[in-house]
Each structure stands twice: as structure tokens, then as C-alpha cells.
Design a protein around this motif. Structure first.
Motif, short mmCIF file in Angstrom:
data_model
loop_
_atom_site.label_atom_id
_atom_site.label_comp_id
_atom_site.label_asym_id
_atom_site.label_seq_id
_atom_site.Cartn_x
_atom_site.Cartn_y
_atom_site.Cartn_z
N GLU A 1 0.82 -1.22 0.00
CA GLU A 1 0.00 0.00 0.00
C GLU A 1 0.85 1.27 0.00
O GLU A 1 0.35 2.36 -0.28
N LEU A 2 2.14 1.15 0.35
CA LEU A 2 3.01 2.32 0.40
C LEU A 2 3.16 2.93 -0.99
O LEU A 2 3.34 2.22 -1.97
N ARG A 3 3.09 4.23 -1.05
CA ARG A 3 3.23 4.96 -2.31
C ARG A 3 4.25 6.09 -2.13
O ARG A 3 4.54 6.49 -1.01
N LEU A 4 4.75 6.60 -3.23
CA LEU A 4 5.68 7.71 -3.19
C LEU A 4 5.13 8.83 -4.06
O LEU A 4 5.54 8.99 -5.21
N PRO A 5 4.19 9.62 -3.53
CA PRO A 5 3.67 10.73 -4.32
C PRO A 5 4.79 11.72 -4.63
O PRO A 5 5.70 11.92 -3.83
N ASP A 6 4.71 12.33 -5.80
CA ASP A 6 5.72 13.32 -6.18
C ASP A 6 5.39 14.62 -5.46
O ASP A 6 4.46 15.34 -5.82
N ALA B 1 11.14 16.36 0.38
CA ALA B 1 9.71 16.14 0.67
C ALA B 1 9.30 14.71 0.39
O ALA B 1 8.47 14.14 1.11
N ASP B 2 9.87 14.10 -0.64
CA ASP B 2 9.54 12.70 -0.95
C ASP B 2 9.97 11.77 0.18
O ASP B 2 9.23 10.88 0.58
N VAL B 3 11.20 11.97 0.69
CA VAL B 3 11.70 11.13 1.78
C VAL B 3 10.84 11.32 3.02
O VAL B 3 10.43 10.36 3.68
N GLU B 4 10.54 12.57 3.34
CA GLU B 4 9.72 12.85 4.51
C GLU B 4 8.34 12.19 4.39
O GLU B 4 7.83 11.59 5.34
N LYS C 1 11.77 -1.88 -2.43
CA LYS C 1 12.89 -1.09 -2.97
C LYS C 1 12.47 -0.28 -4.18
O LYS C 1 13.16 0.65 -4.59
N ARG C 2 11.30 -0.61 -4.74
CA ARG C 2 10.78 0.17 -5.86
C ARG C 2 10.62 1.63 -5.48
O ARG C 2 10.78 2.53 -6.32
N LEU C 3 10.32 1.91 -4.20
CA LEU C 3 10.15 3.29 -3.75
C LEU C 3 11.47 4.04 -3.81
O LEU C 3 11.52 5.22 -4.18
N VAL C 4 12.55 3.37 -3.43
CA VAL C 4 13.88 3.99 -3.51
C VAL C 4 14.25 4.27 -4.95
O VAL C 4 14.73 5.36 -5.29
N LEU C 5 14.02 3.30 -5.82
CA LEU C 5 14.37 3.47 -7.24
C LEU C 5 13.56 4.60 -7.86
O LEU C 5 14.11 5.42 -8.62
N LEU C 6 12.27 4.67 -7.53
CA LEU C 6 11.43 5.72 -8.07
C LEU C 6 11.87 7.09 -7.55
O LEU C 6 11.96 8.06 -8.31
N GLY C 7 12.12 7.17 -6.25
CA GLY C 7 12.56 8.44 -5.67
C GLY C 7 13.87 8.91 -6.25
O GLY C 7 14.06 10.11 -6.51
N GLN D 1 16.98 12.50 -9.81
CA GLN D 1 17.91 12.66 -10.92
C GLN D 1 17.31 13.52 -12.03
O GLN D 1 17.97 14.38 -12.60
N ALA D 2 16.03 13.29 -12.32
CA ALA D 2 15.35 14.08 -13.36
C ALA D 2 15.26 15.55 -12.97
O ALA D 2 15.31 16.44 -13.83
N ARG D 3 15.12 15.82 -11.65
CA ARG D 3 15.06 17.22 -11.18
C ARG D 3 16.44 17.86 -11.10
O ARG D 3 16.56 19.06 -10.86
N GLY D 4 17.50 17.05 -11.22
CA GLY D 4 18.85 17.58 -11.07
C GLY D 4 19.34 17.60 -9.64
O GLY D 4 20.38 18.19 -9.34
N GLU D 5 18.61 16.92 -8.72
CA GLU D 5 19.01 16.91 -7.31
C GLU D 5 20.09 15.87 -7.04
O GLU D 5 20.86 16.00 -6.07
N LEU D 6 20.12 14.81 -7.82
CA LEU D 6 21.11 13.75 -7.66
C LEU D 6 21.77 13.48 -9.01
O LEU D 6 21.12 13.62 -10.06
#
Length: 221
Positions: A79-84, A90-93, A138-144, A149-154
Motif C-alpha cells: 500500500e506504500l506509495r511515493l507521491p511526487d 519532501a519525498d523522503v519525509e 525497494k521500488r520506492l527507492v528506485l522511483l525516488g 535525478q530528473a530534477r537535477g538533485e542527484l
């Protein structure tokens, strides 16, 4: 006026929907039994009775109650999701707060602690926890990471093997810290704690990192 044709009989049910319904009922009954009875009194027979199925139905799918409980709690983790939420911080929090809320549910708390303790003596059970819960989440980590990366943060990572190891490490840090805080220390995982933790994680991920451009696509032939 000719008599009207008799109504057509309803279509026959196939085995698959009933099988899916039974599977869902069994996992729901397992979680309910855990909350009511606890790990020590949970039996396959009680779960079968609650789910309205034969005990043999359970044993065709699960070799023992440990495997059954892992699958029952894995449904909750799915049920865990990672909303953008617009930033890595903010995603980690957000996912930390979701995870803590999940661990606060009695069935999740009871099941997770019980199967982890049992898995210390059972390698097959440990592997089932890894495949049914850890690897899937781990899908949540990969998605985050992809979003950051797409935002230029990593920065993008050129070495797939190193990228996989880094994903494992990020997952271990986040999951381990939240489980320890919520279930071992029994301290609240509130917005303030989640924000401070996110600052720590993102600070570690971005320390000394130079954002890079997306990898170039191979030229078309």
C-alpha cells in the motif's frame, strides 16, 4: 404474439475469481487473527475457519504459518506509495511518515516483529521476507532516485552494479531507522522527526555530488 425467450442463465463463474477472493479472505483473516490472538496462538486451522475455507486450501499455498504471515503483511507494505511532492527532501519525509503509520497498525506491528524474530532461525523464511517485502519495497527507492535525478538533485550513476548497491544502502538506512524508532525504541515518528531525518538522508546523498545531465541515448542507426 410469440412467447418471449426465457432469460439467459448467469454466466458460470470460473475458478480464478473465486481463487482470488479466497486468497484475499485468507490474508485478511490472518491479519485479524494476529491482532486478536497474537503470534503464539495463531494457527492455520483458526485462519481457515475465519476465512471460510478448508485448511487444505491454506497448505496448498503456504507450507506453514510463517510463510502465510509474511504474505499477509506484504499486502500492507504494497500500500506504500511515493507521491511526487516536488523535491527529494519532501519525498523522503512523506514516505517515512507513511511507513511509520503502517507500522503503527496492530496487525503490521505484530506480524513484522514475529516473522523477523522467527526468521533468525529459518533461512528460508528470511529469504521469503526479502523477496516478498524488502525487494518489492525497494521500488520506492528506485522511483525516488529517478525523480531526484530528473530534477537535477542527484547525479546519474554510470555503473549499474554500484547504483544497485547504493539503492540497497538507501533502503536499509530508511527502513532500518524507521523500524528501530517505531518498534524498538517505541518513540513517535512525527513530522518533526521525519523532517530532521529527511535532512540527514538527503544531506548524505548530496554531499560532494555534482548534478549531471541525463545519459545520452545511443544514436539511431
Amino acid at each position: 404474439m410469440p412467447p418471449s425467450d426465457p432469460p439467459l442463465p448467469p454466466p458460470a463463474r470460473t475458478g480464478r475469481p473465486r481463487s482470488v477472493e479466497a486468497h484475499t479472505a485468507i490474508l485478511r483473516a490472518t491479519r485479524a487473527a494476529l491482532v486478536e490472538l497474537g503470534w503464539s496462538k495463531l494457527t492455520m486451522g483458526d485462519v481457515a475457519s475465519r476465512a471460510g475455507v478448508a485448511k487444505t486450501t491454506l497448505y496448498r499455498r503456504w507450507a506453514n504459518r510463517s510463510e502465510l504471515v509474511v504474505d499477509a503483511v506484504a499486502v500492507l507494505f504494497d500500500e506504500l506509495r511515493l507521491p511526487d511532492r516536488g523535491s527529494l527532501m519532501a519525498d523522503v519525509e512523506g514516505v517515512v511518515l507513511q511507513f511509520a503509520a503502517l507500522l503503527d497498525r496492530p496487525e503490521a506491528k505484530t506480524a513484522l516483529m514475529a516473522v523477523v524474530a522467527e526468521s533468525t532461525r529459518d533461512e528460508a523464511l528470511r529469504e521469503r521476507i526479502r523477496s516478498a517485502i524488502v525487494d518489492r519495497q525497494k521500488r520506492l527507492v528506485l522511483l525516488g532516485r529517478e525523480r531526484a535525478q530528473a530534477r537535477g538533485e542527484l547525479p546519474y550513476e554510470d555503473d549499474p552494479a554500484q547504483a544497485a548497491r547504493n539503492a540497497d544502502l538507501i533502503f536499509d538506512v530508511i527502513a532500518g531507522a524507521v523500524v528501530h524508532r517505531a518498534l524498538v525504541s517505541a518513540e513517535p515518528v512525527d513530522s518533526e522527526w521525519a523532517r530532521n531525518f529527511a535532512l540527514l538522508v538527503v544531506g548524505g546523498l548530496t554531499a560532494g555530488a555534482e548534478p549531471s545531465s541525463p545519459p545520452e541515448a545511443p544514436p539511431r542507426r
